[in-house]
Motif scaffolding. Structure first.
Motif, PDB file in Angstrom:
ATOM      1  N   ARG A  91       0.822  -1.223   0.000  1.00 17.50           N
ATOM      2  CA  ARG A  91       0.000   0.000   0.000  1.00 17.50           C
ATOM      3  C   ARG A  91       0.848   1.261   0.000  1.00 17.50           C
ATOM      4  O   ARG A  91       0.320   2.370  -0.065  1.00 17.50           O
ATOM      5  CB  ARG A  91      -0.918   0.003   1.220  1.00 17.50           C
ATOM      6  CG  ARG A  91      -2.003  -1.031   1.106  1.00 17.50           C
ATOM      7  CD  ARG A  91      -2.938  -0.964   2.272  1.00 17.50           C
ATOM      8  NE  ARG A  91      -4.079  -1.835   2.014  1.00 17.50           N
ATOM      9  CZ  ARG A  91      -4.916  -2.228   2.932  1.00 17.50           C
ATOM     10  NH1 ARG A  91      -4.768  -1.836   4.179  1.00 17.50           N
ATOM     11  NH2 ARG A  91      -5.919  -3.011   2.627  1.00 17.50           N
ATOM     12  N   THR A  92       2.152   1.107   0.133  1.00 20.50           N
ATOM     13  CA  THR A  92       3.050   2.259   0.076  1.00 20.50           C
ATOM     14  C   THR A  92       3.394   2.484  -1.389  1.00 20.50           C
ATOM     15  O   THR A  92       4.100   1.682  -2.000  1.00 20.50           O
ATOM     16  CB  THR A  92       4.321   1.997   0.919  1.00 20.50           C
ATOM     17  OG1 THR A  92       3.911   1.713   2.265  1.00 20.50           O
ATOM     18  CG2 THR A  92       5.256   3.194   0.914  1.00 20.50           C
ATOM     19  N   ARG A  93       2.851   3.565  -1.959  1.00 16.77           N
ATOM     20  CA  ARG A  93       2.935   3.762  -3.416  1.00 16.77           C
ATOM     21  C   ARG A  93       4.350   3.676  -3.961  1.00 16.77           C
ATOM     22  O   ARG A  93       4.583   3.071  -4.999  1.00 16.77           O
ATOM     23  CB  ARG A  93       2.312   5.118  -3.799  1.00 16.77           C
ATOM     24  CG  ARG A  93       0.811   5.093  -3.777  1.00 16.77           C
ATOM     25  CD  ARG A  93       0.239   6.319  -4.485  1.00 16.77           C
ATOM     26  NE  ARG A  93      -1.162   6.447  -4.141  1.00 16.77           N
ATOM     27  CZ  ARG A  93      -1.651   7.320  -3.290  1.00 16.77           C
ATOM     28  NH1 ARG A  93      -0.844   8.152  -2.666  1.00 16.77           N
ATOM     29  NH2 ARG A  93      -2.935   7.375  -3.039  1.00 16.77           N
ATOM     30  N   MET A  94       5.308   4.301  -3.247  1.00 14.88           N
ATOM     31  CA  MET A  94       6.662   4.320  -3.801  1.00 14.88           C
ATOM     32  C   MET A  94       7.276   2.913  -3.818  1.00 14.88           C
ATOM     33  O   MET A  94       8.053   2.589  -4.707  1.00 14.88           O
ATOM     34  CB  MET A  94       7.557   5.305  -3.048  1.00 14.88           C
ATOM     35  CG  MET A  94       7.820   4.982  -1.611  1.00 14.88           C
ATOM     36  SD  MET A  94       8.812   6.278  -0.832  1.00 14.88           S
ATOM     37  CE  MET A  94       8.914   5.635   0.835  1.00 14.88           C
ATOM     38  N   ILE A  95       6.896   2.059  -2.868  1.00 18.40           N
ATOM     39  CA  ILE A  95       7.397   0.681  -2.877  1.00 18.40           C
ATOM     40  C   ILE A  95       6.682  -0.113  -3.966  1.00 18.40           C
ATOM     41  O   ILE A  95       7.311  -0.846  -4.739  1.00 18.40           O
ATOM     42  CB  ILE A  95       7.216   0.013  -1.503  1.00 18.40           C
ATOM     43  CG1 ILE A  95       8.085   0.730  -0.449  1.00 18.40           C
ATOM     44  CG2 ILE A  95       7.572  -1.471  -1.568  1.00 18.40           C
ATOM     45  CD1 ILE A  95       7.847   0.258   0.978  1.00 18.40           C
ATOM     46  N   GLY A 184      16.765  10.093  -0.470  1.00 14.55           N
ATOM     47  CA  GLY A 184      17.099   9.629   0.862  1.00 14.55           C
ATOM     48  C   GLY A 184      16.534   8.281   1.248  1.00 14.55           C
ATOM     49  O   GLY A 184      16.754   7.810   2.357  1.00 14.55           O
ATOM     50  N   ARG A 185      15.799   7.619   0.342  1.00 19.87           N
ATOM     51  CA  ARG A 185      15.255   6.276   0.610  1.00 19.87           C
ATOM     52  C   ARG A 185      15.515   5.394  -0.609  1.00 19.87           C
ATOM     53  O   ARG A 185      15.311   5.818  -1.737  1.00 19.87           O
ATOM     54  CB  ARG A 185      13.740   6.318   0.861  1.00 19.87           C
ATOM     55  CG  ARG A 185      13.304   6.880   2.180  1.00 19.87           C
ATOM     56  CD  ARG A 185      13.441   5.937   3.361  1.00 19.87           C
ATOM     57  NE  ARG A 185      12.714   4.676   3.250  1.00 19.87           N
ATOM     58  CZ  ARG A 185      11.402   4.548   3.417  1.00 19.87           C
ATOM     59  NH1 ARG A 185      10.649   5.587   3.705  1.00 19.87           N
ATOM     60  NH2 ARG A 185      10.834   3.362   3.308  1.00 19.87           N
ATOM     61  N   SER A 186      15.921   4.156  -0.352  1.00 18.30           N
ATOM     62  CA  SER A 186      16.233   3.219  -1.427  1.00 18.30           C
ATOM     63  C   SER A 186      15.474   1.918  -1.241  1.00 18.30           C
ATOM     64  O   SER A 186      15.094   1.565  -0.127  1.00 18.30           O
ATOM     65  CB  SER A 186      17.733   2.890  -1.433  1.00 18.30           C
ATOM     66  OG  SER A 186      18.501   4.030  -1.673  1.00 18.30           O
ATOM     67  N   LEU A 187      15.275   1.210  -2.331  1.00 17.51           N
ATOM     68  CA  LEU A 187      14.823  -0.176  -2.268  1.00 17.51           C
ATOM     69  C   LEU A 187      16.059  -1.036  -2.453  1.00 17.51           C
ATOM     70  O   LEU A 187      16.813  -0.857  -3.406  1.00 17.51           O
ATOM     71  CB  LEU A 187      13.789  -0.479  -3.349  1.00 17.51           C
ATOM     72  CG  LEU A 187      13.164  -1.882  -3.267  1.00 17.51           C
ATOM     73  CD1 LEU A 187      11.709  -1.844  -3.745  1.00 17.51           C
ATOM     74  CD2 LEU A 187      13.926  -2.915  -4.082  1.00 17.51           C
ATOM     75  N   VAL A 188      16.283  -1.949  -1.518  1.00 13.68           N
ATOM     76  CA  VAL A 188      17.410  -2.871  -1.604  1.00 13.68           C
ATOM     77  C   VAL A 188      16.865  -4.294  -1.593  1.00 13.68           C
ATOM     78  O   VAL A 188      15.746  -4.532  -1.122  1.00 13.68           O
ATOM     79  CB  VAL A 188      18.404  -2.676  -0.436  1.00 13.68           C
ATOM     80  CG1 VAL A 188      19.042  -1.291  -0.485  1.00 13.68           C
ATOM     81  CG2 VAL A 188      17.738  -2.910   0.908  1.00 13.68           C
ATOM     82  N   ALA A 189      17.635  -5.216  -2.122  1.00 14.07           N
ATOM     83  CA  ALA A 189      17.183  -6.607  -2.144  1.00 14.07           C
ATOM     84  C   ALA A 189      18.376  -7.544  -2.021  1.00 14.07           C
ATOM     85  O   ALA A 189      19.495  -7.215  -2.413  1.00 14.07           O
ATOM     86  CB  ALA A 189      16.408  -6.903  -3.430  1.00 14.07           C
ATOM     87  N   LEU A 190      18.088  -8.705  -1.451  1.00 10.72           N
ATOM     88  CA  LEU A 190      19.079  -9.770  -1.348  1.00 10.72           C
ATOM     89  C   LEU A 190      18.407 -11.050  -1.832  1.00 10.72           C
ATOM     90  O   LEU A 190      17.400 -11.475  -1.277  1.00 10.72           O
ATOM     91  CB  LEU A 190      19.516  -9.933   0.114  1.00 10.72           C
ATOM     92  CG  LEU A 190      20.522 -11.065   0.394  1.00 10.72           C
ATOM     93  CD1 LEU A 190      21.860 -10.792  -0.295  1.00 10.72           C
ATOM     94  CD2 LEU A 190      20.730 -11.239   1.888  1.00 10.72           C
TER      95      LEU A 190
END
Length: 196
Positions: A91-95, A184-190
């Motif tokens: 529900r967080t649009r940017m995500i 100032g905010r990133s999406l990261v993944a592993l």
């Protein structure tokens, strides 16, 4: 030298969860329920209701987080689990706009919250928590873990602004920066493989 250990948050460790969450900052009132509720539902709950919701979530399992201990004292908490169980994430649009993973895929996990008691901040506990969370996710069959950290750019920020974790912590744990969510905010993944 302090001894740092980590344990999954089970019903038997409920008092430790509370100790970790209530050491200064928003953890005491939030009870780490913010990631699992919509804004509307969040705004209609009290601290006591959130506490009961977290207790129920832990009682029903699987454990939604990990506790860090410093010399046996509950010092920190991280929320980790399938995105399908964390309603705020899609529900967080940017995500929602940035993630390439389907939101109905329970093998996609997310790290959504860190809390460290005031007396243990600055000691690197978040990295210990994140590494333990990665191990827990791998053992639980997760395929990929996402995080949505703050890029501090080396600047000091208020701890309440950093509950998403910092970009540096995620990179140190082997995550890759995928895309910016906003300045100032990133999406990261592993991506996890059984032997990775």
């Amino acid at each position: 030298m302090a001894t740092i250990t980590t344990e999954v948050a089970t019903t038997a460790r409920w008092s430790d969860v509370q100790h970790a969450l209530t050491g200064g900052g928003d953890g005491a009132s939030c009870q780490c329920i913010w990631p699992v509720l919509s804004n509307k539902d969040w705004n209609s709950t009290t601290k006591d209701q959130r506490t009961e919701m977290l207790r129920t979530e832990i009682d029903e399992g699987p454990p939604p987080g990990i506790i860090a201990y410093v010399d046996g004292d509950a010092a920190g908490w991280i929320r980790i689990g399938p995105r399908t169980r964390q309603a705020r994430v899609p529900r967080t649009r940017m995500i929602a706009a940035a993630s390439t993973e389907p939101f109905d895929d329970a093998s996609v996990w997310a790290v959504t919250c860190f809390v460290v008691r005031r007396e243990h901040r600055g000691s690197g506990l978040n990295l210990d928590l994140l590494r333990a969370a990665v191990d827990y996710a791998r053992e639980s069959g997760a395929r990929v873990i996402e995080g949505y950290p703050v890029d501090t750019g080396g600047e000091k920020q208020r701890s309440n602004e950093l509950f998403h974790g910092t970009l540096g912590t995620f990179l140190a744990a082997g995550f890759e920066e995928k895309t910016d969510l906003k300045p100032g905010r990133s999406l990261v993944a592993l991506e996890l493989t059984p032997d990775h």
